[in-house]
Design an enzyme around this catalytic site. Sequence first.
Site, PDB file in Angstrom:
ATOM      1  N   ASP A  83      81.301  46.649  45.076  1.00  0.00           N
ATOM      2  CA  ASP A  83      81.705  47.485  46.898  1.00  0.00           C
ATOM      3  C   ASP A  83      82.803  48.318  46.514  1.00  0.00           C
ATOM      4  O   ASP A  83      83.730  48.208  45.864  1.00  0.00           O
ATOM      5  CB  ASP A  83      82.247  46.134  47.637  1.00  0.00           C
ATOM      6  CG  ASP A  83      82.956  46.582  49.057  1.00  0.00           C
ATOM      7  OD1 ASP A  83      83.200  48.006  49.128  1.00  0.00           O
ATOM      8  OD2 ASP A  83      83.248  45.799  49.645  1.00  0.00           O
ATOM      9  N   TYR A  88      93.782  38.448  47.120  1.00  0.00           N
ATOM     10  CA  TYR A  88      92.632  38.848  47.828  1.00  0.00           C
ATOM     11  C   TYR A  88      91.875  40.179  47.802  1.00  0.00           C
ATOM     12  O   TYR A  88      92.694  41.000  48.094  1.00  0.00           O
ATOM     13  CB  TYR A  88      92.864  38.396  49.273  1.00  0.00           C
ATOM     14  CG  TYR A  88      91.529  38.288  50.198  1.00  0.00           C
ATOM     15  CD1 TYR A  88      90.400  37.540  49.777  1.00  0.00           C
ATOM     16  CD2 TYR A  88      91.156  39.343  51.041  1.00  0.00           C
ATOM     17  CE1 TYR A  88      89.229  37.730  50.480  1.00  0.00           C
ATOM     18  CE2 TYR A  88      90.117  39.597  51.454  1.00  0.00           C
ATOM     19  CZ  TYR A  88      88.958  39.045  51.251  1.00  0.00           C
ATOM     20  OH  TYR A  88      88.010  39.011  52.082  1.00  0.00           O
ATOM     21  N   LYS A 135      85.065  38.966  48.721  1.00  0.00           N
ATOM     22  CA  LYS A 135      84.255  37.818  48.156  1.00  0.00           C
ATOM     23  C   LYS A 135      83.270  38.762  47.066  1.00  0.00           C
ATOM     24  O   LYS A 135      83.346  39.780  47.125  1.00  0.00           O
ATOM     25  CB  LYS A 135      83.361  37.108  49.207  1.00  0.00           C
ATOM     26  CG  LYS A 135      83.937  35.999  49.785  1.00  0.00           C
ATOM     27  CD  LYS A 135      84.389  34.890  48.881  1.00  0.00           C
ATOM     28  CE  LYS A 135      85.190  33.789  49.371  1.00  0.00           C
ATOM     29  NZ  LYS A 135      85.849  32.928  48.741  1.00  0.00           N
TER      30      LYS A 135
HETATM   31  P1  13P Z   1      83.421  42.296  51.418  1.00  0.00           P
HETATM   32  O1  13P Z   1      83.569  41.076  50.233  1.00  0.00           O
HETATM   33  O2  13P Z   1      82.104  42.316  51.663  1.00  0.00           O
HETATM   34  O3  13P Z   1      84.271  43.514  51.124  1.00  0.00           O
HETATM   35  O4  13P Z   1      83.949  41.581  52.782  1.00  0.00           O
HETATM   36  C1  13P Z   1      85.322  41.508  52.762  1.00  0.00           C
HETATM   37  C2  13P Z   1      85.891  40.972  54.277  1.00  0.00           C
HETATM   38  O5  13P Z   1      87.109  40.672  54.367  1.00  0.00           O
HETATM   39  C3  13P Z   1      84.786  40.700  55.171  1.00  0.00           C
HETATM   40  O6  13P Z   1      85.389  40.357  56.463  1.00  0.00           O
HETATM   41 MG    MG Z   2      83.883  45.194  51.489  1.00  0.00          MG
HETATM   42 MG    MG Z   3      80.612  42.872  50.255  1.00  0.00          MG
END
Ligand code: 13P
Ligand code: MG
Ligand code: MG
Length: 365
Positions: A13, A227, A230
Amino acid sequence: MGKNITLSVIKADIGGFVGHSSVHPGLLEKARGMLSGHPLLIDAHVTHVGDDLNLIMTHEGGRNNGEVHQLAWDVFQACTEVAKKMKLYGAGQDLLSDAFSGNIKGMGPGVAEMQFEERASEPVVIFMADKTEPGAWNLPLYKIFADPFNTAGLVIDPKMHNGFNFEVRDLIKNRKVVFSCPEDLYDMLVFIGAPGRYCIKRVFHRDTGDICAASSTQRLNLMAGRYIGKDDPVLIVRCQSGFPAVGEVLEPFAHPHLVSGWMRGSHSGPLMPVGLEQCNPTRFDGPPRVVALGFQLADGKLHGPQDFFADPSYDRARETANAVAEYMRSMGPFEPHRLHLDEMEYTTLPEVSKKLKERFIDLRK
Ligand code: 13P
Ligand code: MG
Ligand code: MG
Ligand code: 13P
């Protein structure tokens, strides 16, 4: 024997458009331009699921090939520049370091790779998920390679009847264990039923030792200690002729299971199977999505993709996922919609605890 091929799926990402929902076409274009006709590669296909950019590459360099990993890294860096210009959300989000050190593993991007002799016909399915974590593949991989109610071939096909070996990783203690199924089924389920910690990394054919499946298993937040998002994992599965049929590989996704991820990576929700047209998480940044692209390999050339979940036979699964999402949302900030406390360790929760420390009165004194 066919050509010795390495199939590498590397994803990151590197900026969402808009928010965390999708990838801007400019990034896809940039990545395609850099990979198309590259001398290190036999072939490449660039795509995305949600806000994750996926590079699907074939070559003859083997797994953990420094040059191929460097190439992927360079693509992500170049795309980050494009993302920064447009001020896309979280530009460069998954790149944990500025310098490349020879292997992309541990640097943020997710990697699933396998090396094999290409068979007379080589159908593969590449799964890519957004708003979830690597353990999301545990349940479907278990069904595909160990559950005869899902995979008829385990009963019917003499070439599959002896079962499969599962390599499981412990992501907290960084160790691995191999389970031989069917004998070790119950032991294995003790571990893979905890997908936040134990992940199926690879599956091998027991008779031939052939690689059947490989997943990405990095945990960004564990690596970064904070954090980030994900890990939005990828998974490669080889199909047919002694391996599960394509339809057996897709079948587990007809019943959306609950996975960790969704809003702020902190919620439990159903994994909704979708075609590429529908792969942009929307409601509460979700629900989590999975796309399945099929390719026939021919001397490493990627013929495809076949966008498997863009099919009416998965409409019912999407309806179920929507109903489950509706129900889970009604719980708001309460567990089990919100993840369990120990899963919240890499969010802002520790900071809230720190702030309130003085206000807690110890009742044992
Ligand atoms: P991603 O892990 O896809 O970037 O999403 C993060 C997030 O905080 C979605 O609410
Ligand atoms: Mg993202
Ligand atoms: Mg993502
Ligand atoms: P290893 O850690 O076994 O080299 O895994 C390589 C791979 O497939 C990338 O995640």
